[in-house]
Motif scaffolding. Structure first.
Motif, PDB file in Angstrom:
ATOM      1  N   UNK A   1       0.837  -1.198   0.000  1.00  0.00           N
ATOM      2  CA  UNK A   1       0.000   0.000   0.000  1.00  0.00           C
ATOM      3  C   UNK A   1       0.879   1.257   0.000  1.00  0.00           C
ATOM      4  N   UNK A   2       0.814   2.046  -1.050  1.00  0.00           N
ATOM      5  CA  UNK A   2       1.584   3.274  -1.115  1.00  0.00           C
ATOM      6  C   UNK A   2       0.680   4.443  -0.709  1.00  0.00           C
TER       7      UNK A   2
ATOM      8  N   UNK B   1       2.068  18.196  -4.503  1.00  0.00           N
ATOM      9  CA  UNK B   1       2.297  17.358  -5.655  1.00  0.00           C
ATOM     10  C   UNK B   1       2.752  15.967  -5.230  1.00  0.00           C
ATOM     11  N   UNK B   2       2.888  15.075  -6.198  1.00  0.00           N
ATOM     12  CA  UNK B   2       3.061  13.668  -5.896  1.00  0.00           C
ATOM     13  C   UNK B   2       4.332  13.363  -5.081  1.00  0.00           C
ATOM     14  N   UNK B   3       5.433  13.939  -5.478  1.00  0.00           N
ATOM     15  CA  UNK B   3       6.674  13.612  -4.771  1.00  0.00           C
ATOM     16  C   UNK B   3       6.817  14.413  -3.495  1.00  0.00           C
ATOM     17  N   UNK B   4       6.215  15.577  -3.441  1.00  0.00           N
ATOM     18  CA  UNK B   4       6.115  16.269  -2.156  1.00  0.00           C
ATOM     19  C   UNK B   4       5.394  15.375  -1.156  1.00  0.00           C
TER      20      UNK B   4
ATOM     21  N   UNK C   1       7.519  12.425  -0.059  1.00  0.00           N
ATOM     22  CA  UNK C   1       8.551  12.803   0.897  1.00  0.00           C
ATOM     23  C   UNK C   1       7.931  13.187   2.237  1.00  0.00           C
TER      24      UNK C   1
ATOM     25  N   UNK D   1       7.462   9.976   3.784  1.00  0.00           N
ATOM     26  CA  UNK D   1       8.777   9.434   4.136  1.00  0.00           C
ATOM     27  C   UNK D   1       9.250  10.035   5.457  1.00  0.00           C
ATOM     28  N   UNK D   2       9.052  11.339   5.594  1.00  0.00           N
ATOM     29  CA  UNK D   2       9.486  11.998   6.835  1.00  0.00           C
ATOM     30  C   UNK D   2       8.654  11.534   8.023  1.00  0.00           C
TER      31      UNK D   2
ATOM     32  N   UNK E   1       7.052   8.719   8.345  1.00  0.00           N
ATOM     33  CA  UNK E   1       7.404   7.323   8.645  1.00  0.00           C
ATOM     34  C   UNK E   1       8.704   7.254   9.441  1.00  0.00           C
TER      35      UNK E   1
END
Lengths: 429, 429
Positions: free
Chosen positions: A1-2, A158-161, A164, A167-168, A170
């Motif tokens: 799951x992303x 946006x998608x990569x924001x 990330x 990511x932070x 997590x």
């Protein structure tokens, strides 16, 4: 799951936040069964209260979207698998925790109507009806508002924001878990359903705890996640029971007795680890001083407001004064915890009592500092019983900042329960 | 695409690393077409060389798994969509970059056999055969070994450890991108195929650059990713051309002329931004001093070894000495870049020449410090032409640490190309 991808997809399709009637706290179902048996005809009003006025919910969250989500919740009913799990699973080591008559009622249940109105920058959201039905709105209503607020903030990223951002977040949760696993004999549960960032995020946090903490992770309050992830469902009872029982009391004498009546009903239904006292509704100190002796035989006390160390000291002193050995009693901390406080409380009380932690908002919604303007920081949203059979409810707690109810009633309760000066503490979450 | 989950799945199923013949660098295909036209019958040997002896590849990577991956590559052929893209796409603003005769040959191609043997803790992996075929092994062979090494290290990690590992790596890449987007008039491309952490990770990095850098991201060297993500495919030519041409030279005079012959063939085939000089194979300084005048008319120079600032100064001086305006010339830096060096080089040369960057290993494989023992740190693996028609090849470059070939041949080349003392520089990646 992303998770980031899913959040990104929210921009183009409708995605129900609550997808199951058991995406709720386990103690809600336990209390519901108790109410269903003891006070099924009580009429209650639950109401949403945003204690963080600086978060303008009605400006952030579109009314149409909110209605869509709430309507979706009203369309839900217990699925066959969920029913089988509630009927057949072991809870707190016990089979058939939920009685057949309750299950039959629950299987037929749809949540009652809601009343929604915008008032300035906030929403007025209330639920009226039979107590066993209305009470089940609390957790999904909160979770919907929290997640719609998250979505509103995430919408322009946006998608990569987004990737990330997660990511932070997590990394942050994982670093907390890495610290927690250093604590010897820790016992900790997820209590973060109501004010979670999102369902998927709570589910992620629980899975991270399962892997990262092993036996130190004792379970989650969320039934759906407990079922799916095959961990213990955790929880006992909450303030709404003494609040409603007290509102129904017709005299001051009956009022003074009401909180004990709650536990007397509970005592008849449950034993062992389910016998946990929640003493702070009208002040911990007075509640314990005036408690009947049979209560000292209960398994533990949950400390949910005020200075937690002070609450625990009061509990330990009380057990000693009643001839009980505090080292055999359980203290559950569940108010505004984060790793620092967990470490401190564990250091201070481990060995003096059995200690465990119900970790809520700062587990499942610690997005502090991760977006501009701190727009994802958790905030203090609650949904409480405000009236029962036409009488207003009152909550005092051990922190005057958390008090609720009409001022004259608050004064009466303070008098009846002998509550003096209280130390205010900032309510963060 | 959830990378951590995919990596986790590698534990239970076979998952081909290279799934397409165009999962390779664009310049390989350009050079292949050139070789196919000019030297189709040359027999070459390519060989894997691990310049980082401390990484015991043969202990980390199972020989059976490696064979499985290499065998899978031999089963690949150009798909219809890939062929259509190569035939119909615009590269460097030009249609039909790949000629019909080359495309027909490429469509029928399967990669030739490999020779694999374990030698202590390293693998000896060589490829022999016709140059246009063998040369296409270089990039997939490297990418397979890099990714099998990543998988070996990741294999013992649990699911949420993996998720957090990627969370940290994503945050790191994003923070680099956030710094890069502050650079005015930056032009940067992904050159990280060969030593990437994994295919999915390279693809993630490219997507992050697309979103995070906008127009400052000029494309990727990876054809498959360029096709899928609809960005420019980037690259021109590499050392293997002068190395093989030189090995084929029968006299010292022919040897001295060989590197210019390469560019003369290139000149006939390409113009504009594809006319990029790679001057360092046998020493930048001597190469430029002895270069024919028509080379000064080329578009730019790629600086790929030695001190990059020094290489750029030499290029600028050389253009000036040939009456060219360096501000209209392009300098492409492509050796061991990371954000610090990119910032420094940009500050120093922006305005003095047109500057761009080919960012490789520290874009697509910066997992330094993220696991115990730094077991995911990138390392210096190459796959080079070591012989042509039975003659050994030689590379000197501007860094003696990167020199390759038999010692007596190295001495001969140094004499022929007038290379004096060189400053050694550590080869990190």
């Amino acid at each position: 799951m992303d998770i980031a991808t899913r959040v990104y997809n929210h921009k183009w399709k409708i995605d129900p936040i609550i997808r199951s009637l058991i995406d709720t706290d386990f103690y809600k179902l336990l209390m519901c069964q108790s109410v269903f048996r003891n006070r099924p005809d009580t009429r209650v009003t639950f109401s949403l209260i945003n204690r963080t006025g600086t978060v303008p919910l009605a400006r952030l969250v579109d009314e149409g979207e909110l209605r869509e989500q709430l309507d979706h919740i009203r369309s839900l009913s217990l699925s066959r698998g969920e029913s089988t799990w509630l009927r057949g699973n072991t809870f707190y080591g016990k089979r058939q925790m939920f009685r057949p008559d309750f299950m039959e009622w629950f299987e037929g249940l749809r949540l009652p109507p809601y009343h929604l109105e915008r008032r300035g920058d906030q929403y007025e959201l209330t639920f009226e009806g039979a107590w066993p039905e209305v009470m089940l709105w609390e957790i999904p209503a909160l979770a919907v508002l929290m997640e719609l607020r998250s979505r509103a903030v995430l919408h322009d990223m946006r998608r990569f924001e987004l990737k990330v951002l997660y990511a932070r977040a997590m990394t942050r949760v994982w670093e907390k878990i890495e610290r927690l696993r250093e604590i010897d004999r820790l016992g900790i549960a997820d209590f973060g359903t109501r004010r979670r960032h999102s369902f998927l995020w709570q589910d992620w946090c629980v899975q991270a705890m399962i892997e990262g903490l092993g036996d130190k992770f004792v379970g989650t309050s969320n039934c759906l996640i407990a079922m799916r992830r095959e961990v213990e469902a955790i929880g006992t009872n909450a303030h709404e029971l003494p609040m409603v029982y007290s509102a129904l009391a017709e005299t001051d004498t009956a009022l003074a007795r009401a909180p004990y009546e709650v536990l007397s009903d509970w005592h008849d239904e449950h034993d062992g680890n389910l016998r946990i006292i929640l003493p702070d509704t009208y002040g911990t100190r007075g509640f314990l001083e005036n408690a009947p002796d049979w209560l000292a035989g209960w398994t533990g006390i949950r400390v949910d407001s005020g200075d937690p160390a002070e609450g625990a000291e009061i509990a330990i002193d009380w057990w000693r004064s009643r001839g009980e050995d505090p080292r055999k009693k359980r203290i559950i901390f569940s108010d505004g915890l984060d790793v620092d406080t967990i470490e401190d409380l564990h250091t201070r009380f481990a060995g003096r009592a059995l200690i465990s932690f119900g970790w809520g908002t700062l587990l499942t919604n610690d997005f502090r500092g991760l977006v501009p303007g701190d727009a994802l920081a958790p905030f203090s949203l609650v949904c409480k019983a405000v009236a029962a059979d036409g009488h207003p409810t009152v909550k005092l707690s051990d922190n005057p900042e958390k008090a609720m109810g009409p001022p004259d009633e608050i004064d009466r309760y303070k008098r009846v329960f002998g509550v003096g000066d209280q130390q205010p503490r900032a309510v963060v979450v």
